[in-house]
Scaffold this motif. Structure first.
Motif, PDB file in Angstrom:
ATOM      1  N   GLN A  31     -12.275   3.853 -10.671  1.00 25.71           N
ATOM      2  CA  GLN A  31     -10.870   3.816 -11.077  1.00 25.71           C
ATOM      3  C   GLN A  31     -10.092   2.711 -10.370  1.00 25.71           C
ATOM      4  N   VAL A  32     -10.782   1.953  -9.498  1.00 25.61           N
ATOM      5  CA  VAL A  32     -10.139   0.871  -8.752  1.00 25.61           C
ATOM      6  C   VAL A  32     -10.347  -0.442  -9.497  1.00 25.61           C
ATOM      7  N   MET A  56      -9.305  -4.425  -4.840  1.00 25.45           N
ATOM      8  CA  MET A  56     -10.280  -4.308  -3.762  1.00 25.45           C
ATOM      9  C   MET A  56      -9.788  -4.950  -2.472  1.00 25.45           C
ATOM     10  N   SER A  57      -8.890  -5.924  -2.576  1.00 24.81           N
ATOM     11  CA  SER A  57      -8.363  -6.569  -1.367  1.00 24.81           C
ATOM     12  C   SER A  57      -7.493  -5.619  -0.551  1.00 24.81           C
ATOM     13  N   HIS A  58      -7.103  -4.485  -1.151  1.00 26.66           N
ATOM     14  CA  HIS A  58      -6.300  -3.485  -0.435  1.00 26.66           C
ATOM     15  C   HIS A  58      -7.172  -2.427   0.247  1.00 26.66           C
ATOM     16  N   GLU A  98       4.349   4.254  -2.056  1.00 26.95           N
ATOM     17  CA  GLU A  98       3.915   5.044  -3.214  1.00 26.95           C
ATOM     18  C   GLU A  98       2.701   4.404  -3.883  1.00 26.95           C
ATOM     19  N   ASP A  99       2.713   3.086  -4.018  1.00 25.60           N
ATOM     20  CA  ASP A  99       1.589   2.388  -4.648  1.00 25.60           C
ATOM     21  C   ASP A  99       0.322   2.493  -3.803  1.00 25.60           C
ATOM     22  N   LEU A 104      -3.330   4.229  -5.005  1.00 22.49           N
ATOM     23  CA  LEU A 104      -4.669   3.653  -4.885  1.00 22.49           C
ATOM     24  C   LEU A 104      -5.596   4.587  -4.115  1.00 22.49           C
ATOM     25  N   ALA A 105      -5.098   5.156  -3.033  1.00 19.09           N
ATOM     26  CA  ALA A 105      -5.919   6.064  -2.224  1.00 19.09           C
ATOM     27  C   ALA A 105      -6.433   7.237  -3.068  1.00 19.09           C
ATOM     28  N   LYS A 106      -5.596   7.750  -3.947  1.00 21.64           N
ATOM     29  CA  LYS A 106      -5.986   8.888  -4.785  1.00 21.64           C
ATOM     30  C   LYS A 106      -7.088   8.523  -5.773  1.00 21.64           C
TER      31      LYS A 106
END
Length: 430
Positions: free
Chosen positions: A346-347, A352-354, A391-392, A396-398
């Motif tokens: 889902q990424v 990916m840089s995050h 929030e963003d 991403l973490a989720k």
């Protein structure tokens, strides 16, 4: 360029991975043997960094991500190697807390009572003679879970915690420091230094050390951080805390990332401790904030050169995504998730840089968990609007699926609601 990366336990191990992605030749040495299984399939590893000195040569760069290598760093520099990292003086500043407080005082900072104790029993007796709010701080590489911030004005809770440590065979021989508690906002002020001058902008960061949301639970190495860069050298925090150390850092030939952590309030700026090395997870947020390549920055700092570091404005966030047994160090078969693949379908590729790895390796099937200490990976983001930025990051973490993952879901909430307004009110942020 060739980079020889020397790490104790992967504080900044993902930097080695990023250097590979930048196109450099990299060899990674990890001091802790059971941590060497990480970054397999991503970074070439070596069992003996000293044998790699002819390989890296004087044209390459040796990067140390932790304290404790001061003497080796000085010998390498004397031998003509380009070395990013600290020095013996930097090691002393971090490991000898009581001595560090004296150095802070010599450089014009207002210090509070702080004392090192060779035994826990002596620390207990000291509090009985001097009842007050006290903070327990670990020394050297002792577990950060030993740290404790006293809540009782007479120190009863701190005495009780120390007595429990004294009955623990794994902790009773550790050297600890007691520091009088100061109330306010805890903030770190840092900047890169190349042996003669500062490099790049000034960093400000606010850590989140408690394990649970709402700042509850045991103290961890860190669950997440909020940070931002600024180039205003007239800021009172910079002028009072970091700027006076230029001559001292020149004297000890320090070449790396330097930070002093403080408690600030309306009336005072009190230094707590120095971090003369990369910190985690803030180093991963540096990767988010920087626009300049890591290879250029590390090489310039190691060689004592000026460097125009390009960076993003705004507030940054980094979130630790962990697994049991974190936040505790004891490993067990019950909490061993090595070999489990993480799902990042889902990424998006550009996201990916995050994502920044620690206990991750890679094979033809994808990314998998390769260690069982629990520090899996970190998620970062930066933006002008802190609410939207944070929030963003959580969105991403989720979308990173890690079975049984745990992380705080409120990193930045306290900062927006309390810390940022207070820092602005007191004049520390415009």
């Amino acid at each position: 360029m060739r980079f020889l990366f020397v790490s104790t336990d992967l504080i900044a191990g993902n930097l080695a991975n990023l250097l590979v992605q930048e196109g450099h030749e990299v060899k990674l040495f990890v001091e802790e043997r059971d941590r060497r299984k990480n970054f397999s399939g991503m970074v070439q590893q070596t069992e003996d960094w000293k044998k790699e000195l002819p390989w890296v040569g004087h044209d390459g760069v040796i990067v140390f991500d932790d304290s404790g290598y001061g003497k080796e760093q000085e010998m390498l520099r004397d031998a003509g190697f380009a070395v990013f990292g600290g020095s013996s003086g930097g090691d002393d500043l971090e490991f000898e807390r009581e001595s560090a407080q004296n150095i802070f005082k010599e450089h014009g900072l207002d210090v509070v009572p702080s004392k090192d104790f060779p035994t826990i029993k002596e620390a207990v007796n000291f509090i009985k003679r001097n009842p007050d709010f006290w903070v327990i701080k670990q020394n050297n590489h002792a577990p950060k879970s030993m740290n404790y911030v006293g809540q009782d004005p007479k120190g009863f809770d701190v005495i009780s915690v120390l007595e429990s440590y004294a009955s623990n065979d794994l902790l009773k021989k550790e050297k600890i420091t007691l520091q009088k508690r100061v109330f306010g906002v805890e903030i770190g002020i840092g900047r890169y230094f190349n042996g003669s001058n500062w490099v790049g902008p000034i960093e400000y960061n606010v850590e989140h050390k408690k394990f649970l949301a709402g700042d509850l639970g045991p103290t961890t190495s860190e669950m997440g951080t909020i940070a931002w860069y600024d180039d205003d050298e007239e800021n009172i925090l910079y002028k009072k805390v970091i700027q006076p150390f230029k001559d001292y850092l020149q004297k000890i030939n320090f070449r790396g990332d330097f930070e002093i952590n403080c408690i600030v309030n309306e009336h005072e700026i009190v230094p707590l401790e120095a971090t003369p090395r990369f910190g985690s997870p803030i180093v991963h947020l540096h990767s988010e904030i920087h626009d300049s390549p890591w290879g250029e920055l590390l090489s310039a700092v190691a060689r004592g050169e000026d460097y125009d570091l390009k960076w993003k404005k705004g507030f940054g966030i980094v979130i630790l995504m962990a697994l049991p047994p974190f936040p505790y160090q004891k490993k067990s078969a019950e909490h061993d998730y090595r070999g489990i693949y993480i799902d990042m379908t889902q990424v998006k590729k550009e996201e990916m840089s995050h994502i920044h790895f620690e206990e991750i390796s890679k094979d033809e099937k994808g990314y998998y968990i390769s260690d069982n200490r629990g520090y899996v990976l970190y998620v970062t983001n930066i933006g002008i609007n802190p609410e939207k930025t944070f929030e963003d990051a959580y969105d991403l973490a989720k979308r990173i699926v890690i079975p049984k993952v745990l992380y705080r879901n409120d990193i930045g909430k306290r900062f927006i609601e309390k810390d940022l307004p207070a820092l602005k009110k007191w004049g520390y942020i415009k």
